[in-house]
Design an enzyme around this catalytic site. Structure first.
Site, PDB file in Angstrom:
ATOM      1  N   CYS A  36       0.691  -1.545  -0.118  1.00 32.55           N
ATOM      2  CA  CYS A  36       0.099   0.207   0.180  1.00 32.55           C
ATOM      3  C   CYS A  36       1.014   1.603   0.287  1.00 32.55           C
ATOM      4  O   CYS A  36       1.768   1.615   0.856  1.00 32.55           O
ATOM      5  CB  CYS A  36      -0.884  -0.130   0.847  1.00 32.55           C
ATOM      6  SG  CYS A  36      -1.951   0.921   1.586  1.00 32.55           S
ATOM      7  N   CYS A  88      -0.139   3.371   2.403  1.00 32.85           N
ATOM      8  CA  CYS A  88       0.400   3.272   4.037  1.00 32.85           C
ATOM      9  C   CYS A  88       1.984   3.755   4.429  1.00 32.85           C
ATOM     10  O   CYS A  88       2.565   3.645   5.551  1.00 32.85           O
ATOM     11  CB  CYS A  88       0.761   1.615   4.286  1.00 32.85           C
ATOM     12  SG  CYS A  88      -1.514   1.256   4.269  1.00 32.85           S
TER      13      CYS A  88
END
Length: 126
Positions: free
Chosen positions: A32, A35
């Site tokens: 991600c 993230c």
């Protein structure tokens, strides 16, 4: 001041949750990009003295499955727990909203003896 804890097992999380009146958990994944972008900011927030009453944790959602009643639809997702109950959630790399949660709860938004029902009544006027 509590350190940022990387959750590696459901048992570890259960133990930390039981012993932390306030806890914020970052659900992330290795693939991600948001993230990865927000990770250093989240780690920095965990070192701010004003938030020393909040335990910061991270969990790789693809490696560790937790036994909690929280639906995670996207990553990152930040969940704030009070006395073991999830009371707030932010989905996405919305660091301003995460900081607002931390500010609110670090200043005693909930008293130690308040449970989820009291929180719910205060928040939704019921």
């Amino acid at each position: 001041m509590p350190e940022l804890i990387h959750i590696t097992s459901p048992e570890q999380f259960d133990d930390i949750l039981t012993n932390s009146p306030l806890l914020i958990l970052d659900f992330f994944t290795d693939w991600c990009p948001p993230c990865k972008a927000i990770a250093p900011i989240y780690e920095n927030l965990s070192t701010i003295p004003n938030y020393s009453n909040i335990q910061f944790c991270k969990v790789n959602a693809e490696e560790v499955k937790l036994n909690i009643d929280v639906v995670v639809w996207g990553y990152p997702t930040f969940v704030l727990f009070h006395n073991g109950v999830a009371v707030e959630k932010v989905t996405g790399a919305k660091i301003v909203q995460v900081e607002e949660l931390l500010e609110k709860y670090s200043k005693g938004y909930l008293k130690e003896d308040e449970g989820y029902l009291s929180f719910y009544w205060r928040k939704f006027g019921m």
